[in-house]
Design a protein around this motif. Structure first.
Motif, PDB file in Angstrom:
ATOM      1  N   ARG A  39     -36.424   1.081  -0.869  1.00  0.00           N
ATOM      2  CA  ARG A  39     -36.623   1.373  -2.290  1.00  0.00           C
ATOM      3  C   ARG A  39     -35.699   2.516  -2.662  1.00  0.00           C
ATOM      4  O   ARG A  39     -35.770   3.570  -2.033  1.00  0.00           O
ATOM      5  CB  ARG A  39     -38.070   1.779  -2.570  1.00  0.00           C
ATOM      6  N   PRO A  40     -34.834   2.350  -3.619  1.00  0.00           N
ATOM      7  CA  PRO A  40     -34.554   1.109  -4.330  1.00  0.00           C
ATOM      8  C   PRO A  40     -33.792   0.134  -3.437  1.00  0.00           C
ATOM      9  O   PRO A  40     -32.960   0.534  -2.631  1.00  0.00           O
ATOM     10  CB  PRO A  40     -33.721   1.532  -5.531  1.00  0.00           C
ATOM     11  N   PHE A  41     -34.073  -1.137  -3.606  1.00  0.00           N
ATOM     12  CA  PHE A  41     -33.550  -2.185  -2.729  1.00  0.00           C
ATOM     13  C   PHE A  41     -32.023  -2.195  -2.660  1.00  0.00           C
ATOM     14  O   PHE A  41     -31.444  -2.411  -1.603  1.00  0.00           O
ATOM     15  CB  PHE A  41     -34.063  -3.556  -3.174  1.00  0.00           C
ATOM     16  N   LEU A  42     -31.333  -1.963  -3.774  1.00  0.00           N
ATOM     17  CA  LEU A  42     -29.875  -2.072  -3.797  1.00  0.00           C
ATOM     18  C   LEU A  42     -29.147  -0.778  -3.431  1.00  0.00           C
ATOM     19  O   LEU A  42     -27.930  -0.710  -3.494  1.00  0.00           O
ATOM     20  CB  LEU A  42     -29.410  -2.568  -5.165  1.00  0.00           C
ATOM     21  N   ASP A  43     -29.864   0.254  -3.028  1.00  0.00           N
ATOM     22  CA  ASP A  43     -29.211   1.504  -2.646  1.00  0.00           C
ATOM     23  C   ASP A  43     -28.736   1.411  -1.202  1.00  0.00           C
ATOM     24  O   ASP A  43     -29.501   1.601  -0.267  1.00  0.00           O
ATOM     25  CB  ASP A  43     -30.162   2.690  -2.803  1.00  0.00           C
ATOM     26  N   ILE A  44     -27.446   1.101  -1.046  1.00  0.00           N
ATOM     27  CA  ILE A  44     -26.878   1.030   0.303  1.00  0.00           C
ATOM     28  C   ILE A  44     -25.856   2.150   0.536  1.00  0.00           C
ATOM     29  O   ILE A  44     -25.168   2.163   1.542  1.00  0.00           O
ATOM     30  CB  ILE A  44     -26.261  -0.352   0.601  1.00  0.00           C
ATOM     31  N   GLY A  45     -25.745   3.065  -0.417  1.00  0.00           N
ATOM     32  CA  GLY A  45     -24.882   4.231  -0.242  1.00  0.00           C
ATOM     33  C   GLY A  45     -23.476   4.100  -0.788  1.00  0.00           C
ATOM     34  O   GLY A  45     -22.737   5.084  -0.842  1.00  0.00           O
ATOM     35  N   ILE A  46     -23.081   2.916  -1.208  1.00  0.00           N
ATOM     36  CA  ILE A  46     -21.693   2.710  -1.641  1.00  0.00           C
ATOM     37  C   ILE A  46     -21.351   3.526  -2.882  1.00  0.00           C
ATOM     38  O   ILE A  46     -20.256   4.076  -2.975  1.00  0.00           O
ATOM     39  CB  ILE A  46     -21.400   1.219  -1.872  1.00  0.00           C
ATOM     40  N   LYS A  47     -22.255   3.618  -3.848  1.00  0.00           N
ATOM     41  CA  LYS A  47     -21.950   4.370  -5.073  1.00  0.00           C
ATOM     42  C   LYS A  47     -21.564   5.809  -4.746  1.00  0.00           C
ATOM     43  O   LYS A  47     -20.579   6.332  -5.264  1.00  0.00           O
ATOM     44  CB  LYS A  47     -23.145   4.368  -6.025  1.00  0.00           C
ATOM     45  N   ARG A  48     -22.330   6.454  -3.883  1.00  0.00           N
ATOM     46  CA  ARG A  48     -22.048   7.847  -3.531  1.00  0.00           C
ATOM     47  C   ARG A  48     -20.762   7.968  -2.708  1.00  0.00           C
ATOM     48  O   ARG A  48     -19.945   8.857  -2.940  1.00  0.00           O
ATOM     49  CB  ARG A  48     -23.237   8.456  -2.794  1.00  0.00           C
ATOM     50  N   ALA A  49     -20.582   7.087  -1.745  1.00  0.00           N
ATOM     51  CA  ALA A  49     -19.379   7.145  -0.903  1.00  0.00           C
ATOM     52  C   ALA A  49     -18.123   6.849  -1.720  1.00  0.00           C
ATOM     53  O   ALA A  49     -17.106   7.531  -1.574  1.00  0.00           O
ATOM     54  CB  ALA A  49     -19.512   6.163   0.254  1.00  0.00           C
ATOM     55  N   ALA A  50     -18.192   5.843  -2.582  1.00  0.00           N
ATOM     56  CA  ALA A  50     -17.027   5.483  -3.405  1.00  0.00           C
ATOM     57  C   ALA A  50     -16.671   6.612  -4.365  1.00  0.00           C
ATOM     58  O   ALA A  50     -15.493   6.950  -4.522  1.00  0.00           O
ATOM     59  CB  ALA A  50     -17.289   4.195  -4.169  1.00  0.00           C
ATOM     60  N   ALA A  51     -17.675   7.214  -4.989  1.00  0.00           N
ATOM     61  CA  ALA A  51     -17.408   8.319  -5.916  1.00  0.00           C
ATOM     62  C   ALA A  51     -16.692   9.465  -5.200  1.00  0.00           C
ATOM     63  O   ALA A  51     -15.754  10.065  -5.734  1.00  0.00           O
ATOM     64  CB  ALA A  51     -18.714   8.803  -6.534  1.00  0.00           C
TER      65      ALA A  51
END
Length: 89
Positions: A39-51
């Motif tokens: 939870r949240p299901f779609l939080d796999i870390g990419i948003k933070r790493a990409a930013a």
């Protein structure tokens, strides 16, 4: 994990050094071990790493001409493209 390979604008400047790593980013998902109940299901870390990578490298998604994304599950391809900023608004 991402590997970005790019040609240098001036081939003569690249003698002996053909690839330069501009940035590396890493971020775990909300619960990296429990994939089906996270939870949240779609939080796999990419948003933070990409930013982090976009900021540190000075490169933006609009500078990318091609991307090869690992398709570990069918929906993940679009998910990873969106969360990395390569697709969508």
């Amino acid at each position: 994990c991402a590997v970005i390979v790019s040609a240098r604008p001036d081939p003569a400047a690249s003698r002996g050094r053909t690839v330069q790593i501009l940035s590396v980013g890493e971020a775990p998902g909300a619960t990296p071990i429990d994939l089906s109940n996270r939870r949240p299901f779609l939080d796999i870390g990419i948003k933070r790493a990409a930013a982090e990578v976009w900021e540190k490298s000075g490169v933006s998604p609009s500078d990318v001409d091609a991307a090869m994304i690992y398709d570990c599950f069918t929906f993940e391809l679009l998910h990873q493209l969106e969360d990395s900023g390569l697709l969508g608004g």
